[in-house]
Scaffold this active site. Sequence first.
Site, PDB file in Angstrom:
ATOM      1  N   LYS A   2      -6.353 -13.361  -1.297  1.00 40.30           N
ATOM      2  CA  LYS A   2      -4.690 -13.021  -1.530  1.00 40.30           C
ATOM      3  C   LYS A   2      -4.503 -13.997  -2.662  1.00 40.30           C
ATOM      4  O   LYS A   2      -4.950 -15.194  -2.865  1.00 40.30           O
ATOM      5  CB  LYS A   2      -4.190 -13.049  -0.164  1.00 40.30           C
ATOM      6  CG  LYS A   2      -3.047 -12.537  -0.121  1.00 40.30           C
ATOM      7  CD  LYS A   2      -3.251 -11.177   0.136  1.00 40.30           C
ATOM      8  CE  LYS A   2      -1.818 -10.449   0.421  1.00 40.30           C
ATOM      9  NZ  LYS A   2      -2.142  -9.065   0.786  1.00 40.30           N
TER      10      LYS A   2
ATOM     11  N   ASP B 124       1.218  -6.469  -3.169  1.00 39.53           N
ATOM     12  CA  ASP B 124       1.644  -6.688  -1.748  1.00 39.53           C
ATOM     13  C   ASP B 124       3.305  -6.952  -1.931  1.00 39.53           C
ATOM     14  O   ASP B 124       3.956  -6.211  -2.850  1.00 39.53           O
ATOM     15  CB  ASP B 124       1.232  -7.982  -1.281  1.00 39.53           C
ATOM     16  CG  ASP B 124       1.173  -8.305   0.347  1.00 39.53           C
ATOM     17  OD1 ASP B 124       0.567  -7.400   0.922  1.00 39.53           O
ATOM     18  OD2 ASP B 124       1.987  -8.888   0.521  1.00 39.53           O
TER      19      ASP B 124
HETATM   20  P1  NDP Z   1       7.506  -4.361  -0.373  1.00 43.04           P
HETATM   21  O1  NDP Z   1       8.000  -5.484  -1.235  1.00 43.04           O
HETATM   22  O2  NDP Z   1       7.369  -2.972  -0.905  1.00 43.04           O
HETATM   23  O3  NDP Z   1       8.712  -4.005   0.821  1.00 43.04           O
HETATM   24  C1  NDP Z   1       8.747  -5.082   1.912  1.00 43.04           C
HETATM   25  C2  NDP Z   1       9.792  -4.483   2.996  1.00 43.04           C
HETATM   26  O4  NDP Z   1       9.897  -5.170   4.119  1.00 43.04           O
HETATM   27  C3  NDP Z   1      11.314  -4.669   2.148  1.00 43.04           C
HETATM   28  O5  NDP Z   1      12.091  -3.666   2.473  1.00 43.04           O
HETATM   29  C4  NDP Z   1      11.827  -6.106   2.580  1.00 43.04           C
HETATM   30  O6  NDP Z   1      13.295  -6.045   2.526  1.00 43.04           O
HETATM   31  C5  NDP Z   1      11.240  -5.915   3.943  1.00 43.04           C
HETATM   32  N1  NDP Z   1      11.469  -7.156   4.718  1.00 43.04           N
HETATM   33  C6  NDP Z   1      11.225  -8.406   4.333  1.00 43.04           C
HETATM   34  N2  NDP Z   1      11.364  -9.328   5.397  1.00 43.04           N
HETATM   35  C7  NDP Z   1      11.972  -8.755   6.147  1.00 43.04           C
HETATM   36  C8  NDP Z   1      12.273  -9.172   7.535  1.00 43.04           C
HETATM   37  N3  NDP Z   1      12.367 -10.356   8.097  1.00 43.04           N
HETATM   38  N4  NDP Z   1      12.652  -7.964   8.279  1.00 43.04           N
HETATM   39  C9  NDP Z   1      13.188  -6.848   7.946  1.00 43.04           C
HETATM   40  N5  NDP Z   1      12.299  -6.450   6.679  1.00 43.04           N
HETATM   41  C10 NDP Z   1      12.104  -7.432   5.914  1.00 43.04           C
HETATM   42  O7  NDP Z   1       6.283  -4.873   0.482  1.00 43.04           O
HETATM   43  P2  NDP Z   1       5.197  -3.836   1.193  1.00 43.04           P
HETATM   44  O8  NDP Z   1       5.877  -2.748   1.522  1.00 43.04           O
HETATM   45  O9  NDP Z   1       4.132  -3.651   0.027  1.00 43.04           O
HETATM   46  O10 NDP Z   1       4.546  -4.811   2.113  1.00 43.04           O
HETATM   47  C11 NDP Z   1       5.128  -4.800   3.312  1.00 43.04           C
HETATM   48  C12 NDP Z   1       3.980  -5.442   4.435  1.00 43.04           C
HETATM   49  O11 NDP Z   1       2.961  -4.636   4.247  1.00 43.04           O
HETATM   50  C13 NDP Z   1       3.491  -6.748   4.086  1.00 43.04           C
HETATM   51  O12 NDP Z   1       3.204  -7.313   5.139  1.00 43.04           O
HETATM   52  C14 NDP Z   1       2.266  -6.437   3.209  1.00 43.04           C
HETATM   53  O13 NDP Z   1       1.621  -7.784   3.436  1.00 43.04           O
HETATM   54  C15 NDP Z   1       1.498  -5.394   3.996  1.00 43.04           C
HETATM   55  N6  NDP Z   1       0.803  -4.700   3.310  1.00 43.04           N
HETATM   56  C16 NDP Z   1       1.050  -4.017   1.921  1.00 43.04           C
HETATM   57  C17 NDP Z   1       0.080  -3.329   1.471  1.00 43.04           C
HETATM   58  C18 NDP Z   1       0.390  -2.486   0.249  1.00 43.04           C
HETATM   59  O14 NDP Z   1      -0.654  -1.962  -0.200  1.00 43.04           O
HETATM   60  N7  NDP Z   1       1.349  -2.885  -0.380  1.00 43.04           N
HETATM   61  C19 NDP Z   1      -1.384  -2.921   1.935  1.00 43.04           C
HETATM   62  C20 NDP Z   1      -1.362  -3.435   3.233  1.00 43.04           C
HETATM   63  C21 NDP Z   1      -0.582  -4.212   3.871  1.00 43.04           C
HETATM   64  P3  NDP Z   1      13.985  -6.847   1.526  1.00 43.04           P
HETATM   65  O15 NDP Z   1      14.118  -5.861   0.115  1.00 43.04           O
HETATM   66  O16 NDP Z   1      15.279  -7.199   2.074  1.00 43.04           O
HETATM   67  O17 NDP Z   1      13.179  -8.043   1.155  1.00 43.04           O
HETATM   68  O1  2IT Z   2      -2.753  -6.640   2.377  1.00 42.16           O
HETATM   69  C1  2IT Z   2      -3.236  -5.687   1.942  1.00 42.16           C
HETATM   70  O2  2IT Z   2      -4.159  -5.269   2.081  1.00 42.16           O
HETATM   71  C2  2IT Z   2      -2.854  -5.299   0.377  1.00 42.16           C
HETATM   72  N1  2IT Z   2      -1.785  -5.818  -0.056  1.00 42.16           N
HETATM   73  C3  2IT Z   2      -3.565  -4.380  -0.421  1.00 42.16           C
HETATM   74  C4  2IT Z   2      -4.633  -5.257  -1.165  1.00 42.16           C
HETATM   75  C5  2IT Z   2      -5.406  -4.355  -2.429  1.00 42.16           C
HETATM   76  O3  2IT Z   2      -6.341  -4.925  -2.718  1.00 42.16           O
HETATM   77  O4  2IT Z   2      -5.331  -3.135  -2.491  1.00 42.16           O
END
Ligand code: NDP
Ligand code: 2IT
Length: 450
Positions: free
Chosen positions: A129, A169
């Site tokens: 990460k 992420d």
């Molecule tokens: P984004 O940046 O696209 O979106 C994050 C979202 O979470 C935004 O809407 C943000 O709001 C919101 N947020 C952050 N903090 C809070 C909080 N305390 N309460 C409510 N909402 C909150 O990120 P992702 O969607 O990519 O990632 C979201 C989660 O999924 C993370 O934990 C990430 O590690 C995990 N993840 C992501 C993957 C990926 O492929 N992208 C794969 C696997 C897991 P705001 O705009 O206000 O900050």
């Molecule tokens: O938390 C996760 O699994 C991710 N943000 C995606 C990682 C990746 O290499 O696609």
Amino acid sequence: MTLYNPYVKRIHELFIEKNPGEPEFQQAVDEVLKSLQPVIESHPEFEENAILERLIEPERAVRFKVPWLDDEGKVHINRGYRIQFNSAIGPYKGGLRFHPTVNGSVMQFLGFEQTFKNSLTGLPMGGAKGGSDFDPKGKSDREIMRFCQSFMTELYKYIGADVDVPAGDIGVGGREIGYLFGQYKRMKGEFTGVLTGKGLSYGGSLIRKEATGYGLLYIVEKMLKDTAEDSVTGKRIVISGSGNVAIYAAEKAISLGAKVLAMSDSSGAVYDPNGIRLDVIKVIKEQEHARIKVYAERVPGSQYLENSKDLYRIPCDIALPCATQNELDADSARALVANGVIAVAEGANMPSTPEAVEIFQSAGIRFLPAKAANAGGVAVSGLEMCQDSMRFFWTAEEVDAKLKNIMESIFVKIRDAAAAYGMPGDYVSGSNIAGFLKVAEAMVAQGIAY
Ligand code: NDP
Ligand code: 2IT
């Protein structure tokens, strides 16, 4: 934490001593060590090969300075990180997070968890990460580009298509991956699949953007079918967050015939008893980059809730936390259980506190932890690496079918591992055990290398 196995207990004490002041990293390691006790008892070779002490220590952790200029020419300094946690089963693989809360503890918890998640996908990827405490909010497109270029000017030394393959992420999506890729190519003078989540015009995979959210729904659907001949169709769902994971979880949920009642951002939540209109959310979040509050101003009958956590007070059948770590606490878990939730699956990484997980499990709620539930994103990243190497690309239908298959087989792996070690239905232990066994076996086979 109560630990009965003397080896696990000793390693846990050592871990606490060596990693003070790192609460998220400790939380992730605590859960895994606790789950692994029955495995350690039945596999003496793991203690003989010091697998646990080797597993909890990142192979390499890089921290670097990221200087960049804003649009006024003012100099800013951020911290960049890359934690290369474990390479037993493949090159390091994992996302980059740009968010002001990023620090060494958060990076290590995410890198540690990624190792098990990647193992569960069945694809050859180690765990890593990275990211920065840079806050993309309010920055211009050119500022984002300059930041990404400066970040990659240092990071490029440590990564490579067969070495370490970062992705997105929180705060890192298609735009950022494009700027990072451009700079890597310029620094190295080579066009390789060094990042995933790339644009479709330069080596990206179809369905990568949708993969984490779609995968989440595929595994929930499989679990409901397997445990109760039930389905997502007709269920009321709340989804926290409104970023990449949340939006595509909502899209798949709606297409499977569920009703998404609420979504949130870090400022608040919106509740729409008629079912969230995802077209409106996409405009607000993907185009306008505005606050979710705007939804309630645009859609009659919907309501804005001032506290993001209030989303968990809405009666629902399924809760999908898709925002960030420790967003779902004991109070929210109690409210969900009292309102009759039947399943909770983590789209975000470690969104439920340990107390919340305990509440769900002791109430008999079907709970799918992040390592299994959100593995769809990295799984399609693995498929993107494969396509980049082949220099040949699959159709959306082909990638989607492979994703569904991977998610369903993850469910079977974690279900069977939990049952094999006497904890049927405990998908937390099942994920930790199934993810661990492949990594541990590879580490034993490769000798004391790392
Ligand atoms: P984004 O940046 O696209 O979106 C994050 C979202 O979470 C935004 O809407 C943000 O709001 C919101 N947020 C952050 N903090 C809070 C909080 N305390 N309460 C409510 N909402 C909150 O990120 P992702 O969607 O990519 O990632 C979201 C989660 O999924 C993370 O934990 C990430 O590690 C995990 N993840 C992501 C993957 C990926 O492929 N992208 C794969 C696997 C897991 P705001 O705009 O206000 O900050
Ligand atoms: O938390 C996760 O699994 C991710 N943000 C995606 C990682 C990746 O290499 O696609």
